[in-house]
Design a protein around this motif. Structure first.
Motif, PDB file in Angstrom:
ATOM      1  N   HIS A 182      -1.413   3.880  -1.717  1.00 49.17           N
ATOM      2  CA  HIS A 182      -2.702   3.642  -2.365  1.00 49.17           C
ATOM      3  C   HIS A 182      -3.554   2.707  -1.520  1.00 49.17           C
ATOM      4  O   HIS A 182      -3.052   1.985  -0.647  1.00 49.17           O
ATOM      5  N   SER A 240       0.811  -1.218   0.000  1.00 52.01           N
ATOM      6  CA  SER A 240       0.000   0.000   0.000  1.00 52.01           C
ATOM      7  C   SER A 240       0.842   1.264   0.000  1.00 52.01           C
ATOM      8  O   SER A 240       0.310   2.358  -0.187  1.00 52.01           O
ATOM      9  N   CYS A 289       3.074   9.015   0.291  1.00 53.57           N
ATOM     10  CA  CYS A 289       2.143   8.618  -0.758  1.00 53.57           C
ATOM     11  C   CYS A 289       1.988   7.100  -0.777  1.00 53.57           C
ATOM     12  O   CYS A 289       2.939   6.359  -0.534  1.00 53.57           O
ATOM     13  N   LEU A 317      -7.436  11.713  -1.115  1.00 52.13           N
ATOM     14  CA  LEU A 317      -7.320  10.673  -2.120  1.00 52.13           C
ATOM     15  C   LEU A 317      -7.227  11.279  -3.511  1.00 52.13           C
ATOM     16  O   LEU A 317      -7.619  12.409  -3.736  1.00 52.13           O
ATOM     17  N   TYR A 340      -8.144   9.599  -7.400  1.00 52.53           N
ATOM     18  CA  TYR A 340      -8.575   8.407  -8.114  1.00 52.53           C
ATOM     19  C   TYR A 340      -7.572   8.077  -9.201  1.00 52.53           C
ATOM     20  O   TYR A 340      -7.117   8.942  -9.942  1.00 52.53           O
ATOM     21  N   VAL A 341      -7.169   6.815  -9.282  1.00 56.38           N
ATOM     22  CA  VAL A 341      -6.236   6.342 -10.305  1.00 56.38           C
ATOM     23  C   VAL A 341      -7.027   5.688 -11.417  1.00 56.38           C
ATOM     24  O   VAL A 341      -7.721   4.701 -11.200  1.00 56.38           O
ATOM     25  N   TYR A 343       3.038   2.426  -5.752  1.00 65.57           N
ATOM     26  CA  TYR A 343       2.044   2.668  -6.788  1.00 65.57           C
ATOM     27  C   TYR A 343       1.232   1.390  -6.997  1.00 65.57           C
ATOM     28  O   TYR A 343       1.773   0.291  -6.884  1.00 65.57           O
ATOM     29  N   PRO A 344      -0.083   1.530  -7.301  1.00 64.79           N
ATOM     30  CA  PRO A 344      -0.923   0.329  -7.437  1.00 64.79           C
ATOM     31  C   PRO A 344      -0.632  -0.489  -8.685  1.00 64.79           C
ATOM     32  O   PRO A 344      -1.435  -0.571  -9.604  1.00 64.79           O
ATOM     33  N   GLY A 378      -7.120   0.912  -5.685  1.00 69.05           N
ATOM     34  CA  GLY A 378      -6.103   1.597  -6.478  1.00 69.05           C
ATOM     35  C   GLY A 378      -6.095   3.089  -6.304  1.00 69.05           C
ATOM     36  O   GLY A 378      -5.316   3.786  -6.957  1.00 69.05           O
ATOM     37  N   ASP A 379      -6.952   3.634  -5.432  1.00 69.84           N
ATOM     38  CA  ASP A 379      -6.963   5.076  -5.198  1.00 69.84           C
ATOM     39  C   ASP A 379      -5.657   5.504  -4.545  1.00 69.84           C
ATOM     40  O   ASP A 379      -5.241   4.925  -3.528  1.00 69.84           O
ATOM     41  N   LEU A 380      -4.997   6.523  -5.110  1.00 72.02           N
ATOM     42  CA  LEU A 380      -3.816   7.076  -4.468  1.00 72.02           C
ATOM     43  C   LEU A 380      -4.235   7.797  -3.193  1.00 72.02           C
ATOM     44  O   LEU A 380      -5.320   8.385  -3.115  1.00 72.02           O
ATOM     45  N   CYS A 396       2.091  12.746  -6.232  1.00 68.62           N
ATOM     46  CA  CYS A 396       2.710  12.222  -5.022  1.00 68.62           C
ATOM     47  C   CYS A 396       3.877  13.082  -4.566  1.00 68.62           C
ATOM     48  O   CYS A 396       4.161  13.162  -3.369  1.00 68.62           O
TER      49      CYS A 396
END
Length: 268
Positions: free
Chosen positions: A241, A58, A239, A264, A266-267, A61-62, A246-248, A229
């Motif tokens: 997620h 987490s 930073c 947050l 959204y990615v 990056y997702p 997958g939300d940053l 980030c």
């Protein structure tokens, strides 16, 4: 007041307090976890977008492609089917310098694996060139003359036999030479830095020079919404997620949902 309602209100209060404090603990703990900057070998202070080495998923990056491992002091990353040694991480330019682990001791590894970056978060930035290596090739026909570009043979030894291979710069498909190379048992595409390709051209057209160029590695660029980030990091946050969505997310030491220090992105 109906006394029978008191127990249900009591338990509702307990559950609410548990959710509030556990949520604050989780997000506060996420800040501490993502603040951790591990090191491996010569690579120091590893942070976002990478994870592993004690940094939870987490905190990166997702994309599972950003997971790192430390193997006997060598930082490693797996991209598609191949494992690479990480020679340098440049966060400001978002460049990862890597070399193939399996080619570190020679150009006859087993199994033979292509370098490919399709559908991965890492891509060639134009500073490398593909080299084709052909393995276990048949005897060259008498009516075929290999050009200087394909006259770089090397030997691979196994327990029962020796085989001949060739390494070439360029794609010879659709030519007589390409037809011959297509008869070889295996082939591998190996990216090399353009600046290092000269090591095995001109004065040193030999397998040892190719091995040296492979060890020196090549550059890849990554894309991980780093601009957003970086803003989080510049504000003293960390930073990461949300797993599953997958939300940053930007954590800081007092992060909890509903406060201005937790937000947050959204990615897509």
């Amino acid at each position: 007041m109906n006394p029978s309602l008191l127990p249900s209100k009591f338990w509702l209060l307990l559950v609410s307090l548990f959710l509030i404090f556990s949520t604050k603990y989780v997000f506060g703990n996420s800040f501490l976890s993502c603040s951790y900057r591990p090191s491996c070998g010569s690579i120091q202070e590893i942070g976002y977008p990478f994870w592993g080495l004690g940094r939870p998923e987490s905190c990166g990056y997702p994309d599972p492609g950003f997971e790192l491992h430390c193997n006997r002091g060598v930082l490693e990353i797996r991209i598609k089917d191949a494992t690479y040694g990480v020679l340098e991480i440049n966060n400001s330019s978002e460049i990862l310098t890597v070399s193939r682990i399996d080619y570190g001791d020679g150009i006859c590894p087993t199994p033979l694996i292509n370098s490919t970056f399709q559908n991965s978060p890492f891509q060639d930035n134009g500073s490398s060139i593909p080299i084709w290596l052909y393995y276990d090739c048949p005897t060259v026909p008498e009516n075929l003359t290999l050009t200087p570009l394909v006259s770089n043979p090397f030997e691979c030894s196994t327990s029962d036999r020796n085989t001949t291979g060739y390494y070439v710069k360029g794609d010879f498909r659709g030519t007589p030479i390409g037809d011959y190379l297509g008869l070889c048992a295996d082939s591998v595409i190996l990216p090399l830095s353009i600046t290092e390709v000269g090591l095995f051209e001109g004065n040193r057209p030999d397998p040892e020079a190719l091995e040296e160029a492979a060890r020196l590695g090549f550059d890849l660029v990554w894309s991980a919404n780093d601009t957003w980030c970086h803003e989080c990091l510049n504000e003293g946050g960390e930073c990461g997620h949300i797993l599953g969505t997958g939300d940053l997310i930007c954590y800081n030491s007092t992060s909890s949902p509903g406060t201005s220090s937790f937000y947050l992105r959204y990615v897509c």
